[in-house]
Write an enzyme that holds these catalytic residues in place. Structure first.
Site, PDB file in Angstrom:
ATOM      1  N   ILE A  71       0.794  -1.363  -0.069  1.00 44.00           N
ATOM      2  CA  ILE A  71      -0.123   0.194   0.001  1.00 44.00           C
ATOM      3  C   ILE A  71       1.016   1.318   0.064  1.00 44.00           C
ATOM      4  CG2 ILE A  71       0.155   0.084   2.561  1.00 44.00           C
ATOM      5  CD1 ILE A  71      -3.348   0.922   1.767  1.00 44.00           C
ATOM      6  N   CYS A  72       0.878   2.356  -0.939  1.00 40.46           N
ATOM      7  CA  CYS A  72       0.718   3.273  -0.385  1.00 40.46           C
ATOM      8  C   CYS A  72       0.221   4.830  -0.709  1.00 40.46           C
ATOM      9  CB  CYS A  72       2.030   3.395  -2.019  1.00 40.46           C
ATOM     10  SG  CYS A  72       1.192   3.884  -3.643  1.00 40.46           S
ATOM     11  N   ARG A  73       0.668   5.580  -0.975  1.00 41.27           N
ATOM     12  CA  ARG A  73      -0.495   6.458  -0.728  1.00 41.27           C
ATOM     13  C   ARG A  73      -2.012   6.956  -2.033  1.00 41.27           C
ATOM     14  NH1 ARG A  73      -2.282  12.260  -3.084  1.00 41.27           N
ATOM     15  NH2 ARG A  73      -2.802  13.670  -0.867  1.00 41.27           N
TER      16      ARG A  73
END
Length: 120
Positions: A71-73
């Protein structure tokens, strides 16, 4: 769940990612940079910035030998990370929409001190 598609690892909604990482079926790996992580991340997530992963860093010990959900932004870096991990033989997928979608779905976000976090 983690089937490899023709074009790379699959993608999960934030709700499915939360379910699968909460019940221990997979590990949530946040690949954002440290200031973003400190501002707010999912409880129980592990942290390894994409920049370090691309430089050859190993997965955290708690993620080794387990399915990984990155997951990232917004979902771009996590998709890159999932492809990189899959190329290394890791069972990997990522979260569509990243932490922004996670927070919009009403899923928990904590800051570095355990307080309520924000998405930076």
């Amino acid at each position: 769940m983690f089937s490899l598609l023709r074009h790379g690892p699959g993608r999960l909604t934030p709700q499915l990612a939360h379910q699968q990482t909460s019940d221990g079926a997979a590990v949530l790996l946040d690949v954002r940079e440290t200031p973003e992580w400190n501002a707010g991340h999912a409880p129980g997530a592990l942290h390894l910035p994409l920049s370090r992963l691309m430089a050859g860093a190993s997965l955290p010990a708690a993620a080794q030998g387990r399915p990984v959900v990155t997951i990232c932004r917004s979902g771009h870096r996590s998709q890159q990370a999932a492809k990189l991990l899959a190329a290394r033989g890791v069972q990997a997928t990522d979260v569509t929409g990243g932490m922004t979608a996670w927070a919009r779905a009403g899923l928990p976000v904590i800051g570095s001190g355990g307080t309520e976090g924000v998405i930076a």
